[in-house]
Design a protein around this motif. Structure first.
Motif, PDB file in Angstrom:
ATOM      1  N   SER A 402      25.749  87.373 -16.738  1.00  0.00           N
ATOM      2  CA  SER A 402      26.286  86.756 -15.637  1.00  0.00           C
ATOM      3  C   SER A 402      24.968  87.016 -14.566  1.00  0.00           C
ATOM      4  CB  SER A 402      27.393  87.104 -15.027  1.00  0.00           C
ATOM      5  OG  SER A 402      27.100  88.788 -14.402  1.00  0.00           O
ATOM      6  N   ALA A 404      25.568  87.026 -10.940  1.00  0.00           N
ATOM      7  CA  ALA A 404      26.396  86.923  -9.839  1.00  0.00           C
ATOM      8  C   ALA A 404      26.007  87.168  -8.561  1.00  0.00           C
ATOM      9  CB  ALA A 404      27.701  87.806  -9.999  1.00  0.00           C
ATOM     10  N   GLU A 423      29.810  83.934 -10.290  1.00  0.00           N
ATOM     11  CA  GLU A 423      29.292  84.703 -11.469  1.00  0.00           C
ATOM     12  C   GLU A 423      28.299  84.126 -12.123  1.00  0.00           C
ATOM     13  OE1 GLU A 423      31.672  88.031 -13.320  1.00  0.00           O
ATOM     14  OE2 GLU A 423      33.330  86.523 -12.632  1.00  0.00           O
TER      15      GLU A 423
END
Length: 483
Positions: A402, A404, A423
């Protein structure tokens, strides 16, 4: 006690041998990798076409000596230039990277594997034209796509566990190594010659990250990859002459890469070479922003819409908190004056402020005309970036990967917007179904910047069906982009 070093030529470092064996492997890439490479190809060329609208980029393009003509040379898409392949690789690489809008790979080291297309396309186009001129069969676009998968994999696997940024080296060293390896294979070098070529890339001088960080951030970061990919092709051509290599270039005590430039640490590897990187590469689809800020921009766009729905303006904002990953803090958390577009597109506060104010983030928003708006710096001063350890863990998780960010906006009256969290950016593998139609729309917009409708349609017909694209001769495909 004797201090003499035994002058026995060692076997090549394992890293060199593994890369050479990988590029010589004739097994076809996975179907997913080839399809993703085709998407990567159109997106990368489209980014280069958009960059041609910027004089700061185009002033660097063309032959080194004005007026030079190279029969059977490599063409530079979107331009009238036909150049020697090394200079063509620089041109293509600089165009691709100029607007920071091409694909991205994030790991211990970050970078943009499609930067290698400079060497790949220039080399295959030149080889194809030369072959046809000599009455031989040209290379096909499947050769380009396969080389792209390999270059992505070499650069990306080296980046997974090895942070070149932590020792002050720029990630374009990996572009140079990957471009050297795939170009050497395309040029027909044997295993020993490919190892020699790769060793030349490691023994070369390596770029510092000076031009990516305050207070020296500057436009070299927009052509550094063009320099690296063209250098990779040049080194492969040198190795083709039979020039010797340096087998322990990485491991040699005192004089090797590890001791001189990597604090004595050997490279670490998470996985063998395959097609993992191309399959999981990140596309920049919606915003020309440094990738660690892509989800922050998505959050800012959502916050902008929420504020409009509530009748709020940026003058109502007291403070903004951005929760992010450690890599973002290291690269783009920036305060103080921003001196040029290269400075601005590596500042997360700038990339959040513009969409909060205007409801957009486009390449032109980094230019002086937009940056002069005093509201941008005023809003930047009200922002704070903090690391969320969970975001950092998920960033490094090979199964999640991810990027994020979370945006919290507090108003002067004490009220708050609900925190916006994102994310995975639109270009992430987990959002491919949503992202690919938008990526193709981005390509169509970029084609329309340079070509008439009929030429756009010819390019689209050749590009959007994998079976058609793979069978096309490289020089015929590149000719479609001639203005």
């Amino acid at each position: 006690m004797s201090s003499h070093i035994a002058n026995v030529r060692p076997e090549p470092d394992q890293v060199l041998s593994d890369i050479a064996d990988y590029v010589l492997n004739t097994s076809p890439p996975s179907a997913l990798a080839l399809q993703t490479a085709a998407h990567c190809l159109i997106d990368t060329l489209g980014c280069g076409l958009e960059a041609l609208e910027y004089p700061a980029c185009t002033k660097l393009l063309g032959p080194l000596v004005p007026g030079t003509l190279v029969p059977h040379g490599a063409k530079v898409p979107g331009t009238p230039y036909q150049l020697d392949p090394v200079q063509a690789a620089f041109n293509i690489g600089a165009m691709i990277r100029w607007l920071d809008f091409n694909d991205t790979w994030l790991a211990a080291e970050w970078g943009h594997p499609s930067d290698n297309l400079g060497a790949i396309l220039a080399c295959t186009d030149w080889l194809s034209r030369t072959a046809v001129a000599g009455g031989h069969a040209p290379l096909r676009m499947r050769d380009v796509l396969t080389a792209m998968v390999q270059a992505h994999e070499i650069q990306g696997c080296l980046a997974l566990e090895n942070a070149f940024n932590e020792v002050g080296l720029d990630h374009v060293v990996l572009v140079k190594v990957a471009s050297t390896a795939v170009a050497a294979r395309l040029l027909g070098l044997n295993r020993e010659e490919i190892i020699n070529a790769i060793s030349l890339a490691w023994v070369d001088g390596q770029s510092l990250r000076t031009y990516r960080h305050a207070p020296n951030t500057g436009s070299r970061k927009s052509w550094a990859a063009g320099d690296a990919t063209s250098r990779g092709l040049r080194l492969a051509l040198i190795a083709r002459t039979g020039e010797m290599g340096y087998p322990s270039v990485l491991t040699a005590p005192t004089w090797g890469f590890y001791d001189v430039l990597f604090k004595g640490k050997p490279f670490r590897f998470q996985r063998p070479y395959g097609s993992y990187v191309m399959e999981n590469v990140l596309f920049k689809i919606s915003y020309p922003a440094e990738f660690h800020a892509q989800t922050a921009v998505e959050c800012a766009m959502q916050a902008h819409a929420m504020m409009r729905a509530q009748g709020r303006s940026i003058e109502d904002i007291a403070r903004i908190t951005i929760r992010t990953q450690a890599a973002c803090l290291r690269i783009i958390d920036k305060t103080g004056p921003l001196h040029n577009p290269a400075d601005r597109d590596h500042c997360i506060q700038y990339m959040v402020a513009v969409p909060l104010i205007f409801g957009r983030l486009e390449a032109a928003d980094y230019e002086d005309a937009v940056a002069a708006d005093p509201r941008i710096d005023a809003l930047r001063e009200r922002m704070t970036c903090i690391e969320d350890p969970a975001f950092t863990r998920d960033y490094h998780d090979p199964d999640k990967r991810s990027i994020a960010n979370a945006l919290a906006v507090e108003f002067k009256d004490g009220s708050r917007l609900q925190e916006v969290v994102c994310e995975f950016p639109i270009g992430h593998r987990r959002r491919r179904t949503e992202g690919i139609p938008l990526l193709q729309a981005k390509f169509r917009r970029n084609l329309a910047r340079r070509f008439a409708p009929r030429q756009q349609q010819r390019i689209l017909a050749a590009s959007l069906e994998l079976e058609v694209l793979q069978e096309m001769a490289v020089h015929e495909y590149v000719d479609l982009y001639t203005p």
